[in-house]
Structure formats: structure tokens, C-alpha cells
Write an enzyme that holds these catalytic residues in place. Structure first.
Site, PDB file in Angstrom:
ATOM      1  N   GLY A 265       1.349  -1.224  -0.230  1.00 57.99           N
ATOM      2  CA  GLY A 265       0.225  -0.144  -0.005  1.00 57.99           C
ATOM      3  C   GLY A 265       1.051   1.641   0.230  1.00 57.99           C
ATOM      4  O   GLY A 265       0.077   2.063  -0.628  1.00 57.99           O
ATOM      5  N   ASN A 269       9.253   5.843   4.639  1.00 56.28           N
ATOM      6  CA  ASN A 269      10.721   6.095   4.805  1.00 56.28           C
ATOM      7  C   ASN A 269      10.319   7.865   5.877  1.00 56.28           C
ATOM      8  O   ASN A 269       9.395   8.535   5.321  1.00 56.28           O
ATOM      9  CB  ASN A 269      10.550   6.891   3.225  1.00 56.28           C
ATOM     10  CG  ASN A 269      10.571   5.351   2.893  1.00 56.28           C
ATOM     11  OD1 ASN A 269      11.234   4.244   2.603  1.00 56.28           O
ATOM     12  ND2 ASN A 269      10.352   5.182   1.349  1.00 56.28           N
ATOM     13  N   GLU A 302       0.577   5.428   7.221  1.00 55.79           N
ATOM     14  CA  GLU A 302       2.178   5.977   6.815  1.00 55.79           C
ATOM     15  C   GLU A 302       2.875   7.130   8.180  1.00 55.79           C
ATOM     16  O   GLU A 302       3.935   7.680   8.612  1.00 55.79           O
ATOM     17  CB  GLU A 302       2.398   6.228   5.395  1.00 55.79           C
ATOM     18  CG  GLU A 302       1.344   5.088   5.072  1.00 55.79           C
ATOM     19  CD  GLU A 302       2.743   4.069   5.207  1.00 55.79           C
ATOM     20  OE1 GLU A 302       3.611   3.770   6.369  1.00 55.79           O
ATOM     21  OE2 GLU A 302       1.801   2.506   4.809  1.00 55.79           O
TER      22      GLU A 302
HETATM   23  N1  B3K Z   1       6.077  -0.852   6.216  1.00 58.69           N
HETATM   24  C1  B3K Z   1       5.333  -0.885   5.003  1.00 58.69           C
HETATM   25  C2  B3K Z   1       5.292  -2.378   4.352  1.00 58.69           C
HETATM   26  C3  B3K Z   1       6.845  -3.189   3.924  1.00 58.69           C
HETATM   27  C4  B3K Z   1       6.263  -4.309   3.192  1.00 58.69           C
HETATM   28  C5  B3K Z   1       7.829  -4.827   2.630  1.00 58.69           C
HETATM   29  N2  B3K Z   1       7.735  -6.060   1.867  1.00 58.69           N
HETATM   30  C6  B3K Z   1       4.333  -0.371   4.614  1.00 58.69           C
HETATM   31  C7  B3K Z   1       3.347   0.185   5.886  1.00 58.69           C
HETATM   32  O1  B3K Z   1       2.691  -1.147   6.919  1.00 58.69           O
HETATM   33  O2  B3K Z   1       3.155   0.754   6.626  1.00 58.69           O
HETATM   34 ZN    ZN Z   2       2.669  -0.892   8.274  1.00 60.05          ZN
END
Ligand code: B3K
Ligand code: ZN
Length: 871
Positions: A265, A269, A302
Site C-alpha cells: 500500500g 520512509n 504511514e
Molecule cells: N511498512 C510497509 C511495508 C513494507 C513491505 C515490505 N515488503 C508498509 C506499512 O505497513 O506501512
Molecule cells: Zn505499517
């Protein structure tokens, strides 16, 4: 099948070095991107082995050179093999410079640096950074990143990375550069780089301490007008996290970039989120209400990661739920506060029961914190995310909102800037509240869905009511014996007028426990596991009449909804048994009446009847059967929907008309609720048992709605009805739809989903043809999910008795695995459940799995799922 070795939680050791800072220089080129990483290493005093060699991860890259303290190493001074760069003897402290070359244009795995619509972007979680440079690519190694991005001014006017822009300038050769500095030490999985031709939508947010934060959303020019909802959602999330958790944003800029090719989704970062465009772009004509909801939730998710994930991160990937379960809980609470708490809870619980329970009972079942993995990408699951969120929710129930907040505050205070474990989180909750959570920790380590058996006894003379609750948990792979869990169970006792005489949280901490209630004047009606406080299955001794009573009176909306689901399920299971024995499956009068009451309910928020009128999902019905019989489930459920239409047609029509609105589309909880009830009535009005022809005037209602709709919610709902009711009429509308929307990839995805989920015969043939259609690309995960993934969920057609659906899936996995293993492994989910079907299907599914397993060069992702499924 290749044997890939597993990594175990028990083997965790700290990395032998720390890295204080890294300066990354990335010279962009589609086939020859040059990356230079200059970093300062020092031995980690916390590491056991102070003589350890330096080992860095590096994959899918060309190693150009290695220099240590300014001296270029000769080839024999290091070994680069099997994903590891090893330098045997290194000093206590040193500067390392590594140059690598990579080819973003041929990166179809979408991990590391790749191109999407001609723009550069990255995805580094979990282990993508090692495809960019050689690095200790694990979350407990945190460094301060400074990044210089260099690219052609013409094709890459925008150059982005994490943190703050500290310098930019031009070169004589038509290239330019931008240098970004992120002051917060971070693990490599939070690194991001984006470059290309993008436009910027700007806004700003003033934090609770009065700091001004610039908010930037970057999209392709054609999507400029579709960002307003995402921006609003971001500002709401920022405010909410301040108000509810006291968390303030910490950089001067928050950037979001939308790309079309993305495995998940979105990605949190630091300061530079990269999003699947599905979770950014919305306009009334192109996005449905549920798209709007999804955007609000994912943008918030996020953003919330900035504190739960980034400021405090995971020690190792086994702890993934530390950030994901907690952040899902936070985004669910946010959505509940923005819209309807009741609706949110029903949707979240329904997801757990339909998706997570199924996972938890199959061959890939794993604890919220797995003990081992082969490929970490296979563990971004409903268990880690959604069951993980339910575990956090139980803490919230046990400690209360204020106690939970105290625990969160202590967690932030103790661990800001650290990489920690799930125990650290629970410990903070325990210490802040003086509440013993040692038994509670089992939720992190034991897989499987607990089942509660409930029995009631009422003593008229003593006015005593005794509730006996027993728990058990089935064996799961590698875990046969389970210890009793500690869980909160909220219950209500209703009197004969439907009023609550008790509403309490019971603490279940043993295999069997008795709860005694005194002074109960008459036998009450039990409302058990209110708000789905414990994520468990329940076997209760309630009568059908009691369920109907709860449907009408329970003041807990989740249980009011669930009573209807339980009653519906009983009727469906009986109907299936009848159908299997050649008898007619008839919907009982009690349910017909309850349905009529829901339809006539004008008091509730329309979103509630819109959910309650829907019969239990095929997947949930299937889970209750000893042997899944796809035809029986589909035919009986459709038959009941048709019986409901025949009986209530006039009322459905009246309600449908009453809920229409002449006002232009606007996204709001109230309006979305109205539309969902209206579209639910529309779907019932065309409900037909297999083979039954839908009356022309009823089908016309849907066709007309499609033609007149000013928004995608009503258009897509009407289109779905027509597509599933009548092949010719559906095809005609689908063609119109495509002609109108072929330029918009997200809308085209909706068409693929409708085509792949059509329950009418002939669907597989069409899906196969669509693989060759210009609108489809195996390289784009949204297309793969919309066509192949959606077809895997088409109970009737995927499980066609001749095995053609399974063979199709195997062909797709074989084609996709070499390109994008992560996406390929996800497609396998429906096949992993093979043991739940009849002998013929079992054999076909097993044979398909074996064919896939025999493919040469199978990825780690697919091999791991295969190995577990075939065990
Ligand atoms: N942390 C990312 C997920 C990344 C997946 C890598 N295979 C999305 C989320 O959970 O916010
Ligand atoms: Zn997450």
C-alpha cells in the site's frame, strides 16, 4: 525445490559494529546507476565478538570498488559471494567507501531502486537497501544519512531523499544535484530516494508547539487534481496524533510521492513516504467511498509510523508487529474517530475473522511474532498486522484509555531512538500501570485462534447467574500444545426489555473459569464478547430467538451486527446441509422477519443496516464447514439472497428510492453510509439464484444508476450488479466503462476486479484473455492483484471442479515468480488451503502445488510457501 535456510529469533545477536553516519551519492541512470556509500564504522561495545569480521549485505548489484580508510582494497582483501561482502580484518574504527552499480530499469522485483512510469523510486523494507549498496541491512543498525542525488535536469527535475534539503546545484553536463540530510539516525529500511518528472502539491501544518511543517505531495502531472483528499487526511492524522497520543511531527517537511508500481500500500520512509497511487489519488468520478476511506487510513497509518516504527523501530524483523500491529491499531482508532466507531469495529473484526482466522488455521499459520522465517516478505500478513492490532487493542481494553496512554508515554520516553522488541513494549505497558502482563505475552508467541465455549446457568431461587467460559487453541505448525491465554472478554446481560443489567469486562486467564453474577432477577440474555474485545471464536448456547432478540436490542453495535451474522450463518449451514442432501434450501421465517426489521430501521446510521443486511461472507461460511463445498456455499447463499428479494422486493425498492439524492457527490461518513445502504438494496433487487433470470425492470434499475451516476461509488456498485446478473448486459457496460476510463490505471483496475470476480460461467476464459489485453501488465502489482488475485477469491470459478482455475494460477505464478517473487508468493494463498476441500479438489490443488514446486529457480518467497503447504 531449492532448500533455503531459515533464520531463527533465538539466534539474534547484536551487530558487531555501529555506523554513526553515511554519505550516499547516487548518480542516476536507468541501466548504470552508480552508488557510492562513505560511512564511519566502529566496533560495537555491546557485541560479543570483538574480533568479528566485517560483513555487509549486498544483492543484485555489481560491486565496483571497496576502500578502507582511503585505501582501495585489492580483490583478495575481501570476499563478495552469496549476498555477503566480507572483510576479514578491520580496525576498531574506520571509514569505508563502497561503490556499486545497479540497473533500476530492469528491476521488476520493485525492491531497492527501480523505475515506475519512468520515475526513480525506492522500496527498502524489509531488505531492499542491500540491492543499492553493501550495508548492514538490518533494522538495529541506525545511522545518520546524508544523500546526494544526481540526475539529468531534463528527465529528473525533482530529486528527493529523506530529511531536509541542504544543498542543490547544476553541473555543466546537463545534470543537477540535490543533497538531503536526515538528522534522525535510521535503519536502512527507512531510506528513500525519488527522482523524476513530478509536480508538487503544497500545504502546511502548524504543530501543537507552533512549528510550521511544509506538506508536499508529488504526483505525475496528470494526477495533479486528485490529491486534495490525501492532503486533508494527512492534516487530520497529524492533528489526531497530537491530540490522542501527544505526538508531534519532527522534521520541517513531510513528503508523499505516489507511484503506480508498488508491491504494497505504502511505505513510511522517514519524511518521504512512497505510496501506491491507489492510496493517494481520488476524485468523485474515479474513486469510490471505500477508496476514500482507504486513503484516509493508509495516509494516517504511514504518518503514525513516524513515531511507532521510525523514532522507535524494530530490533529485528521478528518484531515486525511491534510497529505494524501498533500502527494498525492507531490507524483503526483514528478512522473510528473520523467516522463511525461501530462501522469501523465491524469491518475490522470481519477482516480478522475472514482473513486472519483462515491464515491462522492453515499451513502458513504463525505467531504475531514468528520464531523463524525463510523470507521476511512472506510475513507482512494479516496475523502480524491485524491480529497484532487486536493484541494491542486487548491491552487498551485491559488498561483503559488512560492507562494505555500512560504505557505509550513510557514506551516513547524509554525507547525513543532505539530498536526494540515486543517485550519492551509490553513491559512499558506493565510498568506504567503496575499490571502483570507476563501471561499476556503468550499472544505474541502462540499461533492459532483460541476458541471459547460458553455455558450459562441461572438459578431462579438464588437469583444467581453463572457463566462458564472455557478456552482451547488448536495445534498449529510446530506448536502442538498451547497454554491458556490471558484475555479480556466484554459481556452484557440484557433484561427482557432489551436493557443492559450488566456490562463488564471479564478476565479469562485459565482454561476454564466461572463468573458468578448475583441479584439477577430473571434469566438474562447474554451478549458475549462485545466489541469483539478478544479476537477469538465463540461457541455459545444461545437460541435462535435470543440471537434475533440481540439483533433488535443489543446496545453494543458489534454484537447487534454479529447476532445477525450468527443467525444468518446457522440458516446458511442448515441450507447447505439440505442442499447437499437434495432438499430445497429455504430461509427460515425468523430470519426473514429480522431482515425486514433491519430494512425498516430508519433510526440507525444507514451504514449499520448496510452491513447487517449482508449475509455472512462465502469465506466465513466456508470456514465453518468440515469440508468446503464451493458450489453448495455459493448456490445456497445466492438462493437465500434471491428468496430475500422475492419476499421484500417492495420494501427494498422503496428504501432504494427513498435513499436517492439529487445533491452532487460529497465524501462524508453520512453520505457514504447512505450510498452503501442504497447500493445494498440495489444489489438485493437483482439477486438471483444460479440460473434464475433477473427481471428486466430490476436490471434496468442498475443500468440506469450506472448511466446517471456522477460518482464512481454508485457507478461501480451498479456495474457490479449488472456484471453478475447478466453476461450480455454486463459486457456492454464493461465496454462502455473501458472506453471512458482506459487512460486511468486505477479505474481500469476496478474493471479487472469486476471481470475476475464475476460468478457467471465463462469467467476464467475471459480472465485468460485479459492477461493479453493492453490494460494488463504482469509487471504491475495492482494489475496482478486486480486480475489474478481477485480471481483466486472467486469461490465458484476458481474452484471449478475440473481444476482449470488452479492450473491458471500455476501458470501465472510461473510467469511472475522470476519477475516479482513477493507478488508471486501472495497469489498462492488460496491454494495453501487445499486440505480444507473435498478429495477430488485436494488432489487437483496438491498436484498444482507440486507442479509449482518443481519449477526451476523458484524464489525464496514462493519456495517457503510451497514447503509449508506441502508438509
Ligand atoms: N511498512 C510497509 C511495508 C513494507 C513491505 C515490505 N515488503 C508498509 C506499512 O505497513 O506501512
Ligand atoms: Zn505499517
Amino acid at each position: 525445490m531449492p532448500q533455503h535456510s531459515a533464520i531463527h529469533l533465538k539466534d539474534y545477536t547484536p551487530y558487531p559494529f555501529t555506523v554513526s553516519a553515511v554519505h550516499l551519492t547516487v548518480e542516476l541512470d536507468p541501466t548504470q546507476t552508480k552508488v557510492t556509500a562513505r560511512s564511519s564504522f566502529r566496533r560495537n561495545p555491546a557485541a560479543e565478538n570483538q574480533q568479528a569480521a566485517l560483513e555487509l549485505d549486498g544483492e543484485h548489484l555489481e560491486l565496483v570498488s571497496v576502500a578502507l580508510d582511503g585505501r582501495r582494497l585489492a580483490a583478495e582483501e575481501y570476499i563478495f559471494a552469496d549476498g555477503t561482502l566480507r572483510i576479514e580484518a578491520v580496525p576498531e574504527q574506520f571509514e569505508l567507501e563502497i561503490a556499486t552499480r545497479i540497473a533500476p530499469a530492469s528491476n521488476t522485483a520493485l525492491e531497492g531502486l527501480y523505475l515506475s512510469s519512468g520515475n526513480y523510486c525506492t522500496q527498502c523494507e524489509a531488505e531492499g537497501f542491500r540491492r543499492i549498496t553493501c550495508w548492514p541491512d538490518r533494522p538495529d543498525v541506525m545511522a545518520v544519512f546524508t544523500v546526494t542525488v544526481i540526475g539529468p535536469q531534463a528527465s529528473c527535475p525533482v530529486l528527493l531523499s529523506n530529511g531536509n534539503l541542504i544543498e542543490q546545484g547544476q553541473f555543466d553536463d546537463g545534470r543537477h544535484f540535490a543533497t538531503w540530510h536526515d538528522p534522525f539516525p535510521k535503519p536502512s529500511y527507512l531510506f528513500a530516494l525519488v527522482a523524476g518528472q513530478l509536480v508538487r502539491i503544497e500545504d502546511s501544518f502548524t504543530t501543537m508547539s507552533g512549528r510550521e511543517v511544509s506538506l508536499h505531495i508529488y504526483v505525475e502531472e496528470r494526477n495533479r487534481d486528485k490529491c486534495a483528499h490525501a492532503m486533508q487526511s494527512l492534516k487530520k492524522a497529524m492533528r489526531w496524533d497530537e491530540e490522542v497520543f501527544g505526538r508531534e511531527y519532527d522534521l520541517d517537511t513531510y513528503m508523499i510521492v505516489a507511484v503506480d508500481d508498488f508491491n504494497m500500500g505504502a511505505m513510511e520512509n522517514k519524511g518521504l513516504n512512497v505510496f501506491n497511487s491507489k492510496y493517494v489519488l481520488a476524485q468523485p468520478e474515479t474513486a469510490t467511498d471505500s477508496d476514500y476511506e482507504g486513503i484516509e487510513a493508509v495516509i494516517a497509518h504511514e504518518y503514525f509510523h513516524n513515531w511507532t516504527g521510525n523514532r522507535i523501530t524494530c530490533r529485528d524483523w521478528f518484531q515486525l508487529s511491534l510497529k505494524e500491529g501498533l500502527t494498525v491499531f492507531r490507524d483503526q482508532e483514528f478512522s473510528a474517530d473520523m467516522g463511525s466507531r461501530a462501522v469501523q469495529r465491524i469491518q475490522d473484526a470481519n477482516y480478522i475473522r475472514n482473513i486472519q482466522f483462515r491464515e491462522d488455521s492453515g499451513p502458513t499459520a504463525h505467531p504475531v511474532r514468528p520464531a523463524s522465517y525463510v523470507e521476511i516478505n512472506n510475513f507482512y500478513t494479516a496475523t502480524v498486522y491485524n491480529k497484532g492490532a487486536e493484541v494491542i487493542r486487548m491491552l487498551h481494553t485491559l488498561l483503559g484509555a488512560a492507562g494505555f496512554r500512560k504505557g505509550m508515554d513510557l514506551y516513547f520516553q524509554r525507547h525513543d531512538g532505539q530498536a526494540v522488541t515486543c517485550e519492551d513494549f509490553v513491559q512499558a505497558m506493565q510498568d506504567a500501570n503496575g499490571f502483570d502482563l507476563s501471561q499476556f505475552q503468550l499472544w505474541y508467541n502462540q499461533a492459532g485462534t483460541p476458541s471459547l465455549r460458553v455455558s450459562q446457568e441461572y438459578d431462579v431461587a438464588d437469583q444467581d447467574y453463572v457463566l462458564t467460559v472455557s478456552q482451547s487453541c488448536p495445534a498449529t505448525p510446530g506448536q502442538v500444545e498451547k497454554q491458556p491465554f490471558f484475555m479480556p472478554v466484554r459481556i452484557g446481560l440484557l433484561d427482557s426489555s432489551g436493557k443492559d443489567i450488566r456490562d463488564e469486562v471479564l478476565l479469562l486467564d485459565q482454561e476454564t473459569k466461572e463468573f458468578r453474577f448475583t441479584g439477577i432477577a430473571a434469566k438474562p440474555v447474554l451478549s458475549f464478547n462485545r466489541s469483539f474485545a478478544a479476537p477469538v471464536k465463540v461457541e455459545s448456547d444461545l437460541q435462535d430467538e435470543e440471537l434475533a432478540f440481540l439483533m433488535a436490542h443489543d446496545r453494543d453495535p458489534f454484537n447487534r451486527w454479529d447476532a445477525g451474522q450468527q443467525l444468518g450463518l446457522r440458516c446458511l449451514l442448515q441450507g447447505i446441509a439440505d442442499w447437499q442432501q437434495g432438499r430445497a434450501a429455504m430461509l427460515p421465517e425468523l430470519f426473514q422477519q429480522a431482515f425486514a426489521r433491519l430494512l425498516a430501521d430508519e433510526e440507525s446510521d444507514p451504514a449499520f443496516p448496510a452491513l447487517a443486511l449482508v449475509l455472512p461472507a462465502e469465506g466465513w461460511i466456508s470456514q465453518q464447514l468440515a469440508v468446503i463445498d464451493p458450489e453448495a456455499v455459493f448456490i445456497v447463499r445466492q438462493g437465500f439472497r434471491s428468496q430475500l428479494r422475492q419476499r421484500h422486493q417492495a420494501e427494498l425498492l422503496a428504501r432504494y428510492q427513498q435513499l436517492s439524492s439529487a445533491a452532487p457527490y460529497c465524501y462524508s461518513g453520512d453520505e457514504a453510509g447512505r450510498r452503501s445502504l442504497r447500493n445494498c438494496c440495489l444489489a438485493y433487487l437483482s439477486a438471483a439464484a444460479p440460473g434464475e433470470v433477473v427481471a428486466a425492470d430490476l436490471l434496468d434499475l442498475a443500468v440506469n444508476q450506472y448511466r446517471q451516476a456522477d460518482n464512481m461509488t454508485d457507478a461501480a456498485a451498479a456495474l457490479a450488479v449488472v456484471v453478475n446478473a447478466d453476461r450480455a448486459a454486463g459486457d456492454a457496460l464493461l465496454a462502455e466503462f473501458y472506453a471512458k476510463w482506459q487512460h486511468d490505471p486505477l479505474v481500469v483496475d476496478k474493471r479487472l476486479i469486476l471481470q475476475a470476480t464475476c460468478s457467471l460461467p465463462g469467467t476464467l476464459q475471459r480472465v485468460r484473455e485479459l492477461l493479453l489485453h493492453p490494460a494488463f501488465s504482469m509487471k504491475n502489482p495492482n494489475k496482478v492483484r486486480s486480475l489474478i488475485g481477485a480471481f483466486g477469491g472467486n469461490l465458484r470459478q476458481f474452484h471449478a471442479p475440473d481444476g482449470s482455475g488452479y492450473a491458471f494460477l500455476a501458470d501465472c505464478v510461473a510467469e511472475l515468480d522470476p519477475m516479482n517473487p513477493q507478488a508471486a508468493a501472495r497469489l498462492l494463498t488460496p491454494l495453501t488451503q487445499w486440505k480444507r476441500y473435498d478429495a477430488d479438489r485436494q488432489q487437483l490443488m496438491r498436484r498444482t502445488l507440486e507442479q509449482i514446486a518443481a519449477l526451476p529457480g523458484l524464489s525464496r518467497d514462493v519456495s517457503e510457501v510451497m514447503a509449508k503447504s506441502l508438509q
